[in-house]
Scaffold this active site. Structure first.
Site, short mmCIF file in Angstrom:
data_model
loop_
_atom_site.label_atom_id
_atom_site.label_comp_id
_atom_site.label_asym_id
_atom_site.label_seq_id
_atom_site.Cartn_x
_atom_site.Cartn_y
_atom_site.Cartn_z
N SER A 191 30.49 49.80 28.85
CA SER A 191 30.92 48.47 29.30
C SER A 191 29.71 47.54 29.34
O SER A 191 28.62 47.93 29.75
CB SER A 191 31.60 48.56 30.67
OG SER A 191 30.69 48.88 31.68
N GLY A 193 29.59 44.13 30.60
CA GLY A 193 29.87 42.91 31.34
C GLY A 193 30.82 42.01 30.56
O GLY A 193 31.82 42.48 30.03
N GLY A 196 32.54 42.88 27.21
CA GLY A 196 33.66 43.81 27.14
C GLY A 196 33.26 45.25 26.94
O GLY A 196 32.28 45.72 27.53
N GLY A 222 33.64 47.61 36.54
CA GLY A 222 33.54 48.88 35.81
C GLY A 222 34.50 49.91 36.38
O GLY A 222 35.07 50.72 35.63
N ASP A 223 34.68 49.90 37.70
CA ASP A 223 35.61 50.84 38.33
C ASP A 223 37.04 50.56 37.88
O ASP A 223 37.83 51.49 37.67
CB ASP A 223 35.50 50.75 39.86
CG ASP A 223 34.07 51.00 40.34
OD1 ASP A 223 33.34 51.76 39.67
OD2 ASP A 223 33.68 50.44 41.38
N1 LIG Z 1 32.04 38.01 33.76
C1 LIG Z 1 33.00 38.76 33.21
N2 LIG Z 1 34.03 38.15 32.56
C2 LIG Z 1 35.02 38.88 31.99
N3 LIG Z 1 35.06 40.22 32.04
C3 LIG Z 1 34.06 40.87 32.66
C4 LIG Z 1 32.98 40.17 33.28
N4 LIG Z 1 32.16 41.08 33.84
C5 LIG Z 1 32.72 42.29 33.59
N5 LIG Z 1 33.86 42.18 32.88
C6 LIG Z 1 34.76 43.26 32.43
O1 LIG Z 1 34.53 44.38 33.24
C7 LIG Z 1 34.06 45.47 32.47
C8 LIG Z 1 33.05 46.26 33.26
O2 LIG Z 1 31.96 45.42 33.57
P1 LIG Z 1 30.47 45.96 33.75
O3 LIG Z 1 29.95 46.39 32.43
O4 LIG Z 1 29.73 44.92 34.48
O5 LIG Z 1 30.74 47.26 34.63
P2 LIG Z 1 29.82 48.03 35.71
O6 LIG Z 1 28.43 47.51 35.67
O7 LIG Z 1 30.04 49.47 35.49
O8 LIG Z 1 30.53 47.58 37.08
P3 LIG Z 1 30.64 48.37 38.48
O9 LIG Z 1 29.86 49.63 38.36
O10 LIG Z 1 30.13 47.42 39.51
O11 LIG Z 1 32.11 48.63 38.68
C9 LIG Z 1 33.53 44.84 31.20
O12 LIG Z 1 33.60 45.77 30.14
C10 LIG Z 1 34.47 43.65 31.01
O13 LIG Z 1 35.67 44.08 30.40
MG LIG Z 2 29.69 50.94 36.93
#
Ligand SMILES: Nc1ncnc2c1ncn2[C@@H]1O[C@H](COP(=O)(O)OP(=O)(O)OP(=O)(O)O)[C@@H](O)[C@H]1O
Ligand SMILES: [Mg+2]
Length: 279
Positions: A191, A193, A196, A222-223
């Site tokens: 993932s 952010g 996607g 991400g969760d």
């Molecule tokens: N600003 C954003 N706008 C649209 N979609 C987002 C955004 N931020 C995150 N996402 C969606 O959420 C998914 C997971 O985000 P991210 O990669 O930040 O996960 P993470 O760092 O594992 O989060 P966490 O561990 O806090 O749950 C991304 O793949 C995307 O689909």
């Molecule tokens: Mg995460």
């Protein structure tokens, strides 16, 4: 002041429950905070399969500054778990997994647990024929991969720390994913952010991008992605649709001020507009 049972596993469970999946939470809790956590899970309607330990469960304090929109997060260290407590947990985990259709293993390991703990738990599930999804960081992730989880979901920082260098989107990311697959998980969904998801699986590779960059609270997005990917795995949803679901749901989670929740209207709005492409 808002008080809420948290942790990545609890966030995933809340989302799964909201999507209609029968979900139980397990892990190690103790002390006054542990008791509060358990009562909050009951309020949420989640089955409490937590194991009691002598140490106090940790709290995480997030301070949100409305003026600057900055958040400061203060993480307590977790309680130290003793070897007997860990063994008791494994014994209960075996019984629990025997009744499960899938297991999600999320978050950091508390002090006192062996660094290969996730590999041990994945092995238990594997022997019982239950698929596993791993979402961890650092050594816990690295060692967990040797248990061969069905799916692993690193974010960009976790992928970078795994390969030990910074990764540019998209080519470097695909190299990082390849390294992670070599280390033990056939299916890696990274993932990134607002960019996607990038998925590399035995059935093919895809990218899935949200229709817009959502302004909000990305903690727990991400969760939400993990919850959607787990349900998609259980339903055997074709990958393009599965990834669109995960992207729409996680973007809708950014709309919510707390982790472990999503904006249902935004989810429905985003879903048909997610851009999925085969690589
Ligand atoms: N600003 C954003 N706008 C649209 N979609 C987002 C955004 N931020 C995150 N996402 C969606 O959420 C998914 C997971 O985000 P991210 O990669 O930040 O996960 P993470 O760092 O594992 O989060 P966490 O561990 O806090 O749950 C991304 O793949 C995307 O689909
Ligand atoms: Mg995460």
């Amino acid at each position: 002041v808002v008080w809420r049972a948290g942790g990545k596993g609890v966030n995933v469970a809340r989302i799964l429950l909201a999507l209609g999946a029968e979900t139980a939470v397990t892990g190690l809790v103790g002390g006054v905070t542990g008791g509060m956590l358990r009562s909050d899970l009951r309020t949420a309607g989640l089955a409490d399969k937590l194991e009691e330990i002598t140490g106090d469960s940790r709290r995480t304090l997030s301070v949100f500054d409305e003026g600057t929109a900055h958040t400061a997060i203060f993480n307590e260290p977790g309680p130290t778990v003793g070897p007997r407590e860990w063994q008791r947990f494994i014994d209960r985990f075996i019984d629990l997994v025997a009744e499960a259709h899938a297991v999600v293993l999320s978050g950091s390991l508390p002090p006192g647990l062996p660094v290969n703990s996730y590999a041990v738990l994945i092995d238990v599930a594997c022997k019982l024929g239950v698929p596993t999804v791993l979402d961890a960081d650092g050594e816990a992730l690295r060692q967990g991969l040797s248990g061969h989880p069905t799916l692993v979901k690193p974010n960009l920082v976790e992928l970078e720390s795994f390969v030990g260098r910074s990764l540019r989107f998209p080519n470097d990311v695909v190299e990082g994913i390849a390294a992670m697959r070599k280390a033990g998980s056939e299916t890696v969904v990274a993932s990134l952010g607002p960019e996607g998801l990038v998925a590399v699986t035995p059935e093919g590779s895809w990218t899935a991008k949200p229709p817009e960059s959502v302004v909000g609270n990305p903690t727990g997005a991400g969760d939400a992605a993990v919850a959607a990917l787990t349900l998609g795995m259980l339903a055997g949803t074709p990958w393009p649709q599965r990834l669109a679901d995960a992207v729409a749901l996680s973007a809708a989670a950014v709309c919510m001020p707390v982790a472990g929740a999503f904006d249902a209207a935004a989810y429905r709005r985003f879903l048909p507009a997610v851009h999925v492409e085969a690589r």
